[in-house]
Write a protein that holds these residues in place. Structure first.
Motif, PDB file in Angstrom:
ATOM      1  N   GLY A 190      24.833 -40.931  21.179  1.00  0.00           N
ATOM      2  CA  GLY A 190      25.288 -40.519  22.499  1.00  0.00           C
ATOM      3  C   GLY A 190      24.186 -40.272  23.505  1.00  0.00           C
ATOM      4  N   SER A 191      22.950 -40.374  23.086  1.00  0.00           N
ATOM      5  CA  SER A 191      21.822 -40.136  23.983  1.00  0.00           C
ATOM      6  C   SER A 191      21.223 -41.472  24.395  1.00  0.00           C
ATOM      7  N   SER A 192      21.311 -41.792  25.691  1.00  0.00           N
ATOM      8  CA  SER A 192      20.776 -43.071  26.149  1.00  0.00           C
ATOM      9  C   SER A 192      19.457 -42.930  26.908  1.00  0.00           C
ATOM     10  N   SER A 237      16.094 -42.720  24.799  1.00  0.00           N
ATOM     11  CA  SER A 237      15.616 -43.975  24.229  1.00  0.00           C
ATOM     12  C   SER A 237      14.549 -44.629  25.104  1.00  0.00           C
ATOM     13  N   SER A 263      18.532 -48.442  22.308  1.00  0.00           N
ATOM     14  CA  SER A 263      19.205 -48.284  23.602  1.00  0.00           C
ATOM     15  C   SER A 263      20.037 -47.013  23.668  1.00  0.00           C
ATOM     16  N   ARG A 264      20.697 -46.653  22.600  1.00  0.00           N
ATOM     17  CA  ARG A 264      21.524 -45.443  22.600  1.00  0.00           C
ATOM     18  C   ARG A 264      21.594 -44.923  21.171  1.00  0.00           C
ATOM     19  N   PHE A 323      19.534 -37.274  19.677  1.00  0.00           N
ATOM     20  CA  PHE A 323      18.645 -38.415  19.477  1.00  0.00           C
ATOM     21  C   PHE A 323      17.778 -38.201  18.237  1.00  0.00           C
TER      22      PHE A 323
END
Length: 141
Positions: free
Chosen positions: A120-122, A125, A116-117, A97
């Motif tokens: 690859g990190s949601s 967020s 939102s993402r 992120f």
């Protein structure tokens, strides 16, 4: 603690692109309603650097990040996110992120931020967006 900052060349490139875009858009409107590009999208925010904390739930823990945004005319000109991950998997996702957030937010109006993402990190967020809401309140003019 993890911390990465945006290089000056990225900031300058984003600033030039943002100003050029504002000039192009201003050129598309009639003379009577054209905005001064230096104030376009400024909202009601005071220029400056603001920091807020954000938290989010992972399957293992509640994680925290610190978000620092620099605003110029209501637009993000610099971003720094630091984290103190409590779980090994969180360290990986926070790192992804942090590595990708500048590409998503530098040059964007703070009112349009809703990440939102990133890389690859949601989950991270959610903490970021919460911190942005606090920063909006701090910067409100």
């Amino acid at each position: 603690m993890m911390s990465r900052s945006v290089s000056p060349s990225v900031r300058q490139g984003a600033a030039v692109a943002g100003i050029a875009g504002a000039l192009v858009l201003a050129g598309c409107s009639g003379a009577a309603d054209a905005e001064d590009p230096s104030t376009a999208g400024s909202g009601d925010y005071v220029d400056g650097t603001y920091t807020a904390e954000g938290s989010y739930q992972t399957p293992e823990t509640v994680e925290q990040i610190s978000v620092t945004l620099t605003l110029e005319g209501g637009v993000v000109s610099d971003v720094e996110v630091t984290g103190d991950p409590q779980a090994r998997e969180t360290e990986q996702f926070q790192g992804q992120f942090i590595d990708g957030i500048a590409d998503e937010v530098v040059g964007v109006s703070i009112d349009e931020l809703n990440v939102s993402r990133v890389a690859g990190s949601s989950l991270t967020s959610g903490g970021f967006n919460g911190a942005v809401e606090d920063i909006k309140a701090q910067a409100a003019g």
